[in-house]
Enzyme design. Structure first.
Site, PDB file in Angstrom:
ATOM      1  N   CYS A 189       0.836  82.214  63.243  1.00  0.00           N
ATOM      2  CA  CYS A 189       0.578  80.801  63.551  1.00  0.00           C
ATOM      3  C   CYS A 189       1.253  79.971  62.467  1.00  0.00           C
ATOM      4  O   CYS A 189       0.971  80.151  61.276  1.00  0.00           O
ATOM      5  CB  CYS A 189      -0.926  80.520  63.584  1.00  0.00           C
ATOM      6  SG  CYS A 189      -1.356  78.766  63.756  1.00  0.00           S
ATOM      7  N   GLN A 221     -13.199  70.363  55.086  1.00  0.00           N
ATOM      8  CA  GLN A 221     -11.920  69.907  55.621  1.00  0.00           C
ATOM      9  C   GLN A 221     -10.946  71.072  55.749  1.00  0.00           C
ATOM     10  O   GLN A 221     -10.863  71.930  54.867  1.00  0.00           O
ATOM     11  CB  GLN A 221     -11.331  68.829  54.719  1.00  0.00           C
ATOM     12  CG  GLN A 221     -12.100  67.513  54.744  1.00  0.00           C
ATOM     13  CD  GLN A 221     -11.913  66.764  56.048  1.00  0.00           C
ATOM     14  OE1 GLN A 221     -10.914  66.935  56.743  1.00  0.00           O
ATOM     15  NE2 GLN A 221     -12.868  65.908  56.381  1.00  0.00           N
ATOM     16  N   TYR A 265     -24.455  61.902  57.243  1.00  0.00           N
ATOM     17  CA  TYR A 265     -23.694  63.052  57.734  1.00  0.00           C
ATOM     18  C   TYR A 265     -23.002  63.695  56.535  1.00  0.00           C
ATOM     19  O   TYR A 265     -21.816  63.991  56.551  1.00  0.00           O
ATOM     20  CB  TYR A 265     -22.660  62.640  58.780  1.00  0.00           C
ATOM     21  CG  TYR A 265     -23.187  61.731  59.874  1.00  0.00           C
ATOM     22  CD1 TYR A 265     -23.785  62.255  61.024  1.00  0.00           C
ATOM     23  CD2 TYR A 265     -23.089  60.339  59.765  1.00  0.00           C
ATOM     24  CE1 TYR A 265     -24.263  61.413  62.028  1.00  0.00           C
ATOM     25  CE2 TYR A 265     -23.564  59.503  60.766  1.00  0.00           C
ATOM     26  CZ  TYR A 265     -24.145  60.039  61.891  1.00  0.00           C
ATOM     27  OH  TYR A 265     -24.609  59.213  62.873  1.00  0.00           O
ATOM     28  N   GLU A 320     -28.276  64.925  56.271  1.00  0.00           N
ATOM     29  CA  GLU A 320     -27.458  65.971  56.896  1.00  0.00           C
ATOM     30  C   GLU A 320     -28.337  66.813  57.822  1.00  0.00           C
ATOM     31  O   GLU A 320     -29.423  67.232  57.432  1.00  0.00           O
ATOM     32  CB  GLU A 320     -26.806  66.844  55.828  1.00  0.00           C
ATOM     33  CG  GLU A 320     -26.120  68.098  56.327  1.00  0.00           C
ATOM     34  CD  GLU A 320     -25.072  67.836  57.394  1.00  0.00           C
ATOM     35  OE1 GLU A 320     -25.089  68.548  58.415  1.00  0.00           O
ATOM     36  OE2 GLU A 320     -24.255  66.909  57.204  1.00  0.00           O
ATOM     37  N   ASP A 346     -19.752  59.864  57.454  1.00  0.00           N
ATOM     38  CA  ASP A 346     -18.684  60.724  57.964  1.00  0.00           C
ATOM     39  C   ASP A 346     -19.222  61.430  59.214  1.00  0.00           C
ATOM     40  O   ASP A 346     -19.515  62.630  59.183  1.00  0.00           O
ATOM     41  CB  ASP A 346     -18.282  61.734  56.891  1.00  0.00           C
ATOM     42  CG  ASP A 346     -17.108  62.604  57.314  1.00  0.00           C
ATOM     43  OD1 ASP A 346     -16.533  62.338  58.384  1.00  0.00           O
ATOM     44  OD2 ASP A 346     -16.780  63.553  56.571  1.00  0.00           O
ATOM     45  N   CYS A 351     -12.812  61.095  62.082  1.00  0.00           N
ATOM     46  CA  CYS A 351     -11.800  62.029  62.573  1.00  0.00           C
ATOM     47  C   CYS A 351     -11.389  61.707  64.003  1.00  0.00           C
ATOM     48  O   CYS A 351     -10.570  62.434  64.584  1.00  0.00           O
ATOM     49  CB  CYS A 351     -12.315  63.466  62.489  1.00  0.00           C
ATOM     50  SG  CYS A 351     -13.809  63.782  63.443  1.00  0.00           S
TER      51      CYS A 351
END
Length: 409
Positions: free
Chosen positions: A160, A239, A268, A292, A338, A365
């Site tokens: 990949c 990430q 979050y 969270e 987030d 995102c």
């Protein structure tokens, strides 16, 4: 009932890029979402999906007039009907960032009524060899690979081009139980962690994932960001680009700009990446509350940030925790959030706005979710003050944004 166009071959002029890794074209009064094309190109499209409505989906299978940004895909598994993991391998790296900038701008205009010039910044390392976390599926032949776009079909691979070096070496050269899934993480120290999740089993009439078995690594990934070493479960959230966590933490540090003694929320919050930055700013006399929903992430975060007594942990769904007296009675000076891809939503936005923080730093995102939430904040008297966008997912349509919102003066 309108006859289906599925498998029909049509010729179209490709229009603007759209959110989701495709471009928009029109044919005989219908919208066609075209993958593997670029704005301004003329292509032949094979229709892959058609439910008979106002739009259908297709792949560009022949390019009649190419864009200057078109390049040869570096991966042999990329293209119509092949691996669905990368959307833009046929686009130059600069062209990819320009497409992503156009999408973010369009979403802000359409959903938040904002005209905002967006520049997508690159991260170090180039467009290949960056992905440190991957989930692979196993096909009927026992070979590991990735699923085709919008399909359960597994495309076997022997490498990949976006995977971090060495991450897949012990995965693609062997056979596995059919229908199993493989979770692979290559941490900052170069160690590869591999977990095999067995084929689904039926329990009480419902398919559930099979048992998980660690095949390689300790299961605890070591990561570096925000001047700290993080030890977290290898299959937990972090990430995927090796430079993203530290980059985003730096933007949060600049825009949160907490003062000693202030109170901040990290919503979050995961394992507390941003909480560590906020804690440095508020000092021993301040307070940082992390919310969270993942109990495992909270456990990892508590261990990593055990030297920061000003950080408190609040496990649970953000919308539920923000409704408790500890949050309604103690408003923050700064909020960092987030949220997952779907965004925060009106309930959470309303709870934040009601507390009237001086600054809200929103890490996103998904540009559509970000734009919807910015519009919701605007209804409560907050405006977009700054925005930065990063190409944290080269070769794909995904883009990471950070927005700073402030009360309208």
């Amino acid at each position: 009932m309108t006859a289906t166009w599925k498998q029909r071959l049509i010729e179209v002029e490709v229009g603007a890029v759209a959110h989701g890794g495709h471009c928009v074209a029109r044919h005989e009064g219908r919208v066609v979402f075209v993958r593997h094309a670029l704005p301004g190109e003329r292509v032949r499209v094979r229709i892959t999906e058609d439910t008979g409505g106002s739009f259908c989906r297709g792949d560009a299978v022949e390019v009649l007039q190419a864009s200057p940004d078109r390049v040869e895909p570096p991966c042999p598994f990329s293209g119509p009907g092949r691996c669905g993991g990368c959307d833009w391998q046929h686009v130059s790296w600069q062209g990819q960032r320009e497409l992503k900038a156009a999408v973010v701008s369009e979403q802000l205009h359409r959903l938040a009524k904002l005209d905002w010039e967006v520049i997508v910044e690159d991260l170090p390392g180039g467009p290949e060899d960056w992905r440190t976390r991957m989930r692979l599926a196993v096909g009927p032949d026992g070979r590991a690979g990735f699923r085709a776009h919008r399909s359960h079909t597994v495309i076997p691979v022997d490498h990949c081009v976006i995977a971090a070096p060495g991450a897949l070496d012990d995965v693609v050269d062997r056979t596995w139980p059919p229908k199993a899934e493989l979770v692979v993480t290559r941490d900052a120290g170069g160690q590869v962690h591999l977990t095999e999740i067995g084929p689904p089993v039926v329990r009480r009439g419902r398919p559930v994932p099979g048992p998980a078995r660690r095949r390689q690594g300790s299961g605890t990934a070591t990561e570096l960001a925000a001047h700290r070493t993080w030890n977290l479960r290898a299959d937990g959230f972090w990430q995927v680009h090796p430079a993203a966590a530290d980059t985003l933490a730096g933007v949060v540090r600049d825009w949160a700009d907490c003062q000693p003694g202030e109170r901040a929320w990290d919503l979050y919050g995961g394992v507390g990446l941003f909480a560590s930055v906020l804690a440095e700013q508020v000092g021993d006399q301040g307070a940082v509350a992390v919310v969270e929903s993942s109990v495992r992430a909270v456990e990892d975060g508590r261990l990593t940030l055990s030297d920061l007594p000003q950080v408190s942990w609040h496990p649970g769904r953000t919308e539920d925790v923000l409704d408790t007296p500890e949050f309604t009675d103690l408003p923050p000076d700064v909020v960092v959030l987030d949220p997952p891809r779907k965004g925060a939503g009106r309930t959470v936005v309303t709870a934040i706005a009601r507390s009237r923080p001086a600054r809200v730093v929103y890490v996103a995102c998904d540009p559509a979710a970000l734009a919807r939430d910015i519009a919701a904040f605007a209804q409560h008297g907050y405006e977009l003050a700054q925005l930065r966008a990063f190409d944290a997912f080269p070769m794909t349509h995904h883009v990471e944004c950070v927005a700073l919102l402030r009360p309208v003066r």
